[in-house]
Design an enzyme around this catalytic site. Structure first.
Site, PDB file in Angstrom:
ATOM      1  N   LYS A  82       0.854  -1.200   0.000  1.00 35.07           N
ATOM      2  CA  LYS A  82       0.000   0.000   0.000  1.00 35.07           C
ATOM      3  C   LYS A  82       0.883   1.241   0.000  1.00 35.07           C
ATOM      4  CE  LYS A  82      -4.085   1.945   2.357  1.00 35.07           C
ATOM      5  NZ  LYS A  82      -5.035   1.794   3.493  1.00 35.07           N
ATOM      6  N   SER A 157      -9.992   1.810   2.241  1.00 41.19           N
ATOM      7  CA  SER A 157      -9.099   2.609   1.437  1.00 41.19           C
ATOM      8  C   SER A 157      -7.997   1.787   0.759  1.00 41.19           C
ATOM      9  CB  SER A 157      -8.424   3.675   2.310  1.00 41.19           C
ATOM     10  OG  SER A 157      -7.575   3.070   3.264  1.00 41.19           O
ATOM     11  N   SER A 181     -10.392  -0.481   6.432  1.00 44.98           N
ATOM     12  CA  SER A 181      -9.730  -0.354   5.124  1.00 44.98           C
ATOM     13  C   SER A 181      -9.026  -1.595   4.609  1.00 44.98           C
ATOM     14  CB  SER A 181      -8.730   0.782   5.152  1.00 44.98           C
ATOM     15  OG  SER A 181      -9.401   1.990   4.929  1.00 44.98           O
TER      16      SER A 181
HETATM   17  N1  GLN Z   1     -13.575   4.159   5.449  1.00 45.01           N
HETATM   18  C1  GLN Z   1     -13.035   4.630   6.689  1.00 45.01           C
HETATM   19  C2  GLN Z   1     -12.623   6.080   6.557  1.00 45.01           C
HETATM   20  O1  GLN Z   1     -12.873   6.624   5.552  1.00 45.01           O
HETATM   21  C3  GLN Z   1     -11.894   3.769   7.106  1.00 45.01           C
HETATM   22  C4  GLN Z   1     -10.648   4.079   6.406  1.00 45.01           C
HETATM   23  C5  GLN Z   1      -9.481   3.249   6.873  1.00 45.01           C
HETATM   24  O2  GLN Z   1      -9.652   2.220   7.523  1.00 45.01           O
HETATM   25  N2  GLN Z   1      -8.301   3.728   6.586  1.00 45.01           N
HETATM   26  O3  GLN Z   1     -12.079   6.662   7.422  1.00 45.01           O
END
Ligand code: GLN
Length: 490
Positions: A82, A157, A181
């Site tokens: 990532k 994400s 995410s």
């Molecule tokens: N979808 C969540 C957010 O937008 C989680 C994102 C994540 O786990 N990095 O914050």
């Protein structure tokens, strides 16, 4: 087996082929690059490649194999990283304009461990800018698409991580999970994704989003591969004061074939209204499967779960507003051209460098922390966070693991939620509370909807009970065929 077919196999199977000298690690890595070349224009998973480094690692693996030397379990298995995790001498952009040209001066601790394990890192994969989002549409550079349907999102994400593994551009991947995410994209892309216990894995070298929630974790095509990858990256690190100073169990050795008498708690609140009919059906079938395997099913309730999204979006944005203060044009990344004075340098740099969602979060978080509102928002959210954790403690008195849908729905159309942040935030209802409580969670395939899109089963376990979690997941996987279905993306 042709090398193209081998790319679709699990890490464990690929490893066997390497050791049997059916294929070399260099050939395997090169085949992945060919695959990336062929499909990534459509898929959009990779932000950048690091061929030289990956082939270097692969060559070393081949040398050791030729000399019959012993190798770590995942040596030679191609991985996608990532793009918010530092790999020395390559760009780490967090998919943000503000870091577009930032080159990592050092390796993250997890990367150091990948290197020790001789795992070739193919390149850096796309994410929502600074890991803020649930669809990977918030990347400043490109949209990543779902290998099962290119019109749909891969989840976020860590969308690039999930899409690269599901699309056979990599065998394993690392992502980060602050509110889901890893689990959400794993669920949308039909693979295994796991968020470890808070503190299990060092975050040194991970670009911080919300430090009390962030964890790095594995993506893989099988539970066993995920266990092996977590084993490789876990452990205490003096560079991360939140990393736990505890022995790392051999998670892959915890995969037995017996779960008789284990108690599986079904989270009532996550199987009620708002869950799509297909998802509900698949999870109910999973419950039945656990019964058939000899587990005892109990219903558990997390009464405060409905507040988890509100609590998370206060705490995560508050922490983000502080963590992102360092991106000001002084030391890192983008700096605006010809500012009139220092203040304008800060404001223009940030206005140019951050995307809309990141700005929204910084404003929300700054507001929640501001003097007049701190008690009403930030402090209150912290208090409810504690109560949510206590709800979990009570649930785990009744059950060894908890299960639920990872997400109430399957992957949605690209563009369908991006202009409605609130509906995007609601996607996280199943995953967020595990981060608030600091407990481990996994998503693994448990079915397909009427359009053929993957459905994810979420398994949660008490803090540090990863072995139990892996074994419960493994038994479900081995008793079902869902993980064998693969997208036909050519
Ligand atoms: N979808 C969540 C957010 O937008 C989680 C994102 C994540 O786990 N990095 O914050």
């Amino acid at each position: 087996m042709s090398i193209k077919e081998l790319l679709k196999k699990t890490a464990t199977e690929q490893k066997k082929a390497l050791l049997n000298k059916e294929v070399s690690a260099v050939e395997l890595v090169n085949a992945e690059y060919e695959r990336i070349e062929a499909v990534d224009e459509k898929l959009g998973a990779f932000n950048s490649l690091c061929k030289e480094q990956a082939l270097e690692t692969a060559k070393e693996v081949d040398k050791k194999i030729a000399n019959n030397e012993e190798l770590p379990p995942l040596a030679g298995i191609p991985l996608a990283l990532k793009d918010n995790i530092n790999l020395k001498d390559t760009k780490t952009t967090a998919s943000s304009k503000i870091l577009e040209n930032f080159v990592s001066p050092y390796d993250a601790t997890v990367v150091k461990k990948l290197k020790e394990n001789m795992i070739p890192i193919l390149g850096k994969v796309n994410l929502d800018e600074f890991a803020m989002g649930s669809s990977t549409e918030n990347s400043a550079f490109k949209i990543t698409r779902n290998p099962w349907d290119l019109n749909k999102v891969p989840g976020g994400s860590s969308g690039g991580s999930a899409a690269s593994v599901a699309g056979f551009e990599a065998t394993i991947s690392l992502g980060s999970d602050t509110g889901g995410s890893i689990r959400l994209p794993a669920s949308f892309c039909g693979i295994v994704g796991m968020k470890p216990t808070y503190g299990r894995v060092s975050r040194y070298g991970l670009i911080a989003f919300a430090s009390s929630l962030d964890q790095i974790g594995p993506f893989a095509r099988s539970v066993e591969d995920a266990a092996l990858l977590l084993e490789a990256i876990s452990g205490h690190d003096t560079h991360d004061s939140t990393s736990l100073n505890m022995p790392v169990p051999a998670f892959s050795k915890a995969l037995t074939k017996d779960i008789k008498g284990s108690r599986v708690g079904v989270i009532k609140e996550l199987l009620g209204d708002g869950v799509s009919a297909d998802v509900k059906k698949a999870v109910e079938a999973a419950i039945q499967k656990y019964k058939d395997l000899g587990a005892e099913i109990v219903e558990v309730s997390l009464p405060l779960l409905e507040h988890s999204i509100g609590v998370y979006y206060i705490l995560a944005t508050a922490e983000a507003s502080s963590n992102l203060a360092r991106f000001d044009g002084v030391k890192y990344g983008h700096r605006t051209k010809d500012p009139k004075n220092l203040l304008e340098m800060y404001t223009k740099t940030r206005a140019e460098g951050f995307g809309d969602e990141v700005k929204r979060r910084i404003m929300l978080g700054t507001y929640a922390l501001s003097a007049g509102y701190y008690d009403a928002y930030y402090k209150k959210a912290q208090q409810i966070r504690r109560l949510i954790k206590e709800d979990f403690d009570r649930a785990f008195e009744k059950a060894d693991i908890l299960i639920s849908p990872t997400c109430p729905n399957t992957a949605f159309e690209i563009g369908s939620k991006i202009s409605d942040p609130l509906s995007m935030y609601l996607t996280d209802i199943g995953t967020i509370s595990a981060n608030l409580a600091g407990i481990p969670g996994m998503s693994l395939p448990c079915g397909y909807d009427s359009d053929g899109m993957p459905i994810g089963l979420q398994i949660l376990a008490p803090a540090l009970a990863e072995e139990k979690l892996f074994n419960m997941a493994y038994n479900f996987e081995q008793a079902t065929e869902f993980h064998k279905k693969q997208p036909d993306l050519n």
